[in-house]
Design an enzyme around this catalytic site. Structure first.
Site, short mmCIF file in Angstrom:
data_model
loop_
_atom_site.label_atom_id
_atom_site.label_comp_id
_atom_site.label_asym_id
_atom_site.label_seq_id
_atom_site.Cartn_x
_atom_site.Cartn_y
_atom_site.Cartn_z
N THR A 143 1.16 -1.19 -0.12
CA THR A 143 -0.18 -0.17 0.35
C THR A 143 0.96 1.69 0.03
OG1 THR A 143 -1.57 -1.20 0.98
CG2 THR A 143 -1.48 1.05 1.70
N SER A 320 -34.56 37.21 -4.16
CA SER A 320 -35.32 37.22 -2.90
C SER A 320 -36.61 36.63 -3.35
CB SER A 320 -35.27 38.61 -2.63
OG SER A 320 -35.47 38.88 -1.27
#
Length: 474
Positions: A143, A320
């Protein structure tokens, strides 16, 4: 009658594994241990592709060195080629954040490749005597050399997409620089009016900034192309043929079509994560620059009635739920947020790199995850900024022209002609009365109309003067 599970074993004992799964017992344990991010390694196609490329290069190198028989090597290589092409990415199920320095990622890859190779040989999944995940797929590997090599190769793939996105954004700014080349405006320092410039010059600045960061990113990419494949556990190359490291690296470079070089000292390279820190620093630099540019775009488009209102950003959404007609600079805002994330990721990478101990850094999974997020989100941010914002920007030409005419900052351009003291009086009087600089200069007789007109030409206001031997400007 088909069974729904198969029995596999590891050093901790036996477990039932879903019969149809290409992964095995090591992956099963990782699934139980690491329920952290909710993101499997298979969601990163560059990472899975890089894993498969590394395993294919290792198999071919072992075959050429007489360590692995041709039948197994060919089956493993064919399985890897399928995965490189996109097959079975859904079988790479381990969480990207994990303990063990990436061991679970490597195990997941070993098991999927082994079982796919078994399928190609006409054998059932789990019949590891024929093709074993560790004895054969992981031969001459650990690994500790597979995982960092995989991360680096995957980063190269991911960075290529980021560079393309940055190129496109730079081109978008260059196009606007050309479009706005004749638009005169007031430049600002410390948010106060300074001296004139063109809007084209302002946008060209952003293109140049991106170009510089593209160059820095290419430099950082070159650093991660040095790999430690063949280092195995700590860099000594234990359990490998003396020729393996260079051969496997050369094959990996060939298969991936990427320039890769073996590290000069594999022990150093196995524990050193400096190239990841360097890359993250460049990504942070890009993020800071992009955020600054987006701050500018939001400020220059602010208002519209009560702000700068010098440029208009394309309207992308209602702004908004309560204020009718309001439109917000949502694209620069989302890129700002990406920048904040990248800066935070850089701190994570810094701390993970610093925490390494002795011959290995156990925290490369969080380094890789953080780098992937930064690269992926910067890529998306550059693309949306170019397509959904910059391409549609327009200039408020009339307002900009009027502001230049009335700005006291024009007085700076007259310093060489009337001197600092007189220019200061003109600037202060313009601010006090709201009258234009040109009007005040002519009224006081400080310059003639023709000379004043020449001094206030766009070319004179936005660039250096040509000076002849007697000090006069031309």
């Amino acid at each position: 009658m088909h069974t729904t599970t198969r029995i596999e074993h590891d050093l901790l004992g036996e477990r039932e594994v879903p019969a149809q799964a290409y992964w095995g017992i090591h992956t099963l344990r990782a699934l139980e241990n690491y329920r952290i991010s909710g993101r499997a390694i298979g969601t990163y196609p560059q990472l899975v592709r890089a894993l498969a490329l590394v395993k294919r290069a290792a198999a071919r190198a072992n075959q050429q060195l007489g360590q692995l028989d041709a039948r197994r090597a060919q089956a493993i290589a064919a399985a890897c080629a399928d995965i490189e092409a996109g097959r079975l990415h859904d079988q790479f199920v381990v969480d990207v954040i994990q303990g063990g320095a990436g061991t679970s990622t490597n195990m997941n890859a070993n098991e999927v490749i082994a079982n796919l190779a078994l399928e190609k040989l006409g054998r059932p999944r789990g019949e590891y005597a024929a093709v074993h995940p560790l004895n054969h797929v992981n031969m001459s590997q650990s690994t500790n050399d597979v995982y960092p090599t995989t991360l680096k190769l995957a980063m190269v793939f991911a960075i290529d997409a980021l560079l393309q996105a940055m190129d496109a954004l730079q081109a978008a700014f260059q196009a606007k620089a050309s479009e706005f080349a004749d638009v005169l405006k007031m430049g600002r320092t410390q948010l106060q009016e300074a001296v004139p410039m063109t809007l084209g010059q302002e946008f060209m600045t952003y293109a140049v900034m991106l170009g510089e960061d593209i160059a820095r990113l290419r430099e950082a990419t070159a650093l991660i192309q040095e790999i430690n494949l063949g280092a195995t556990a700590i860099g000594t190359g234990i359990n490998t043929d003396i020729r393996y490291a260079r051969l496997a690296t050369a094959l990996l470079a060939e298969f991936a079509d990427v320039r890769l070089v073996p590290a000069q000292d594999l022990i150093e390279a196995t524990q050193d994560t400096g190239s990841f820190v360097q890359l993250s620093g460049v990504l942070k630099r890009i993020a800071c620059k992009l955020s600054k540019v987006c701050n500018d775009l939001r400020l220059l488009s602010s208002g519209p009635q009560g702000g700068f209102n010098e440029i208009r950003l394309p309207e992308r959404a209602a702004g908004s739920s309560i204020m009718p007609g309001k439109v917000n600079p949502v694209i620069p805002e989302v890129v700002n947020q990406i920048a904040f994330e990248v800066i935070g990721n850089d701190m994570t990478i810094t701390m993970a790199s610093e925490a390494g101990q002795l011959q290995l850094n156990a925290f490369e999974p969080i380094i890789g995850y953080s780098l992937f997020k930064s690269i992926e989100h910067l890529t998306a941010g550059c693309r949306t900024l170019a397509a959904n914002c910059v391409a549609g920007i327009t200039a408020n030409r009339e307002l900009l022209a009027e502001r230049v005419r009335r700005s006291a900052g024009l007085a700076t351009a007259l310093n060489p002609h009337i001197g600092y003291e007189e220019a200061t009086w003109v600037a202060r009087e313009a601010l006090r009365t709201g009258r234009g600089v040109a009007e005040l200069v002519l009224e006081k007789g400080l310059m003639g109309k023709e000379a004043l007109g020449a001094a206030l030409q766009v070319e004179a206001l936005t660039g250096p003067r040509a000076v002849v031997a007697d000090g006069a400007s031309v």
